[in-house]
Design a protein around this motif. Structure first.
Motif, PDB file in Angstrom:
ATOM      1  N   ASP A  78       0.844  -1.192   0.000  1.00 38.67           N
ATOM      2  CA  ASP A  78       0.000   0.000   0.000  1.00 38.67           C
ATOM      3  C   ASP A  78       0.877   1.239   0.000  1.00 38.67           C
ATOM      4  O   ASP A  78       1.998   1.208   0.503  1.00 38.67           O
ATOM      5  N   GLU A  79       0.328   2.323  -0.522  1.00 37.47           N
ATOM      6  CA  GLU A  79       1.049   3.583  -0.495  1.00 37.47           C
ATOM      7  C   GLU A  79       1.053   4.146   0.918  1.00 37.47           C
ATOM      8  O   GLU A  79       0.115   3.945   1.674  1.00 37.47           O
ATOM      9  N   SER A  80       2.114   4.846   1.240  1.00 34.81           N
ATOM     10  CA  SER A  80       2.252   5.468   2.555  1.00 34.81           C
ATOM     11  C   SER A  80       2.426   6.970   2.356  1.00 34.81           C
ATOM     12  O   SER A  80       1.986   7.519   1.348  1.00 34.81           O
ATOM     13  N   VAL A  81       3.121   7.589   3.260  1.00 36.41           N
ATOM     14  CA  VAL A  81       3.348   9.028   3.204  1.00 36.41           C
ATOM     15  C   VAL A  81       4.194   9.393   1.986  1.00 36.41           C
ATOM     16  O   VAL A  81       5.117   8.659   1.632  1.00 36.41           O
ATOM     17  N   THR A  82       3.872  10.502   1.348  1.00 30.36           N
ATOM     18  CA  THR A  82       4.679  11.014   0.252  1.00 30.36           C
ATOM     19  C   THR A  82       5.369  12.284   0.737  1.00 30.36           C
ATOM     20  O   THR A  82       4.707  13.234   1.157  1.00 30.36           O
ATOM     21  N   TYR A  83       6.693  12.273   0.696  1.00 33.97           N
ATOM     22  CA  TYR A  83       7.448  13.443   1.108  1.00 33.97           C
ATOM     23  C   TYR A  83       7.610  14.374  -0.088  1.00 33.97           C
ATOM     24  O   TYR A  83       8.031  13.948  -1.160  1.00 33.97           O
ATOM     25  N   LYS A  84       7.273  15.647   0.112  1.00 36.64           N
ATOM     26  CA  LYS A  84       7.397  16.623  -0.962  1.00 36.64           C
ATOM     27  C   LYS A  84       8.721  17.360  -0.811  1.00 36.64           C
ATOM     28  O   LYS A  84       9.002  17.937   0.244  1.00 36.64           O
ATOM     29  N   ARG A  85       9.526  17.343  -1.843  1.00 37.15           N
ATOM     30  CA  ARG A  85      10.818  18.025  -1.851  1.00 37.15           C
ATOM     31  C   ARG A  85      10.893  18.894  -3.105  1.00 37.15           C
ATOM     32  O   ARG A  85      10.114  18.719  -4.038  1.00 37.15           O
ATOM     33  N   VAL A  86      11.848  19.811  -3.135  1.00 40.70           N
ATOM     34  CA  VAL A  86      12.001  20.664  -4.307  1.00 40.70           C
ATOM     35  C   VAL A  86      13.401  20.530  -4.875  1.00 40.70           C
ATOM     36  O   VAL A  86      14.363  20.252  -4.152  1.00 40.70           O
TER      37      VAL A  86
END
Length: 111
Positions: A78-86
């Motif tokens: 299953d998908e979990s947390v998605t970390y957003k980075r730049v």
């Protein structure tokens, strides 16, 4: 029905890469799945193999079953947390990067 479970959370890998591996071992005998995973060229195979070994250890501890009588009844990612980075780009712009994580669950039953 006796069932042994092993879960691993927040794996730093997309669920899609894990599913490519787990679709090949779903429904197989535990020993056969171990052998298949050992020779797969994907890094995800190492993660699934480690989790499968944990489930086998849980089964032997829980109801004294050996690996040759166990079968993979359920396995899913299953998908979990998605970390957003730049990521910095030309002329001061920023592009978004998504670092996806996933959860892996393996359930074993007796043959």
């Amino acid at each position: 029905m006796q069932q042994a479970t092993a879960k691993q959370t927040n794996i730093k890998m997309t669920a899609r890469k894990l599913r490519r591996v787990i679709n090949l071992v779903r429904g197989k005998n535990a020993l056969e799945a171990q052998k298949m995973l050992k020779f797969m060229p994907y890094f995800a195979a190492r993660v699934v193999e480690k989790n499968l070994n944990a489930a086998i250890a849980n089964a032997s501890e829980k109801f004294g079953a050996k690996a040759d009588v166990l079968k993979i009844s359920e396995i899913f990612a299953d998908e979990s947390v998605t970390y957003k980075r730049v990521r910095p780009r030309a002329q001061g712009r920023m592009y978004k990067r998504f670092k996806r994580t996933s959860h892996l669950t393996v359930k074993l039953t007796r043959n």
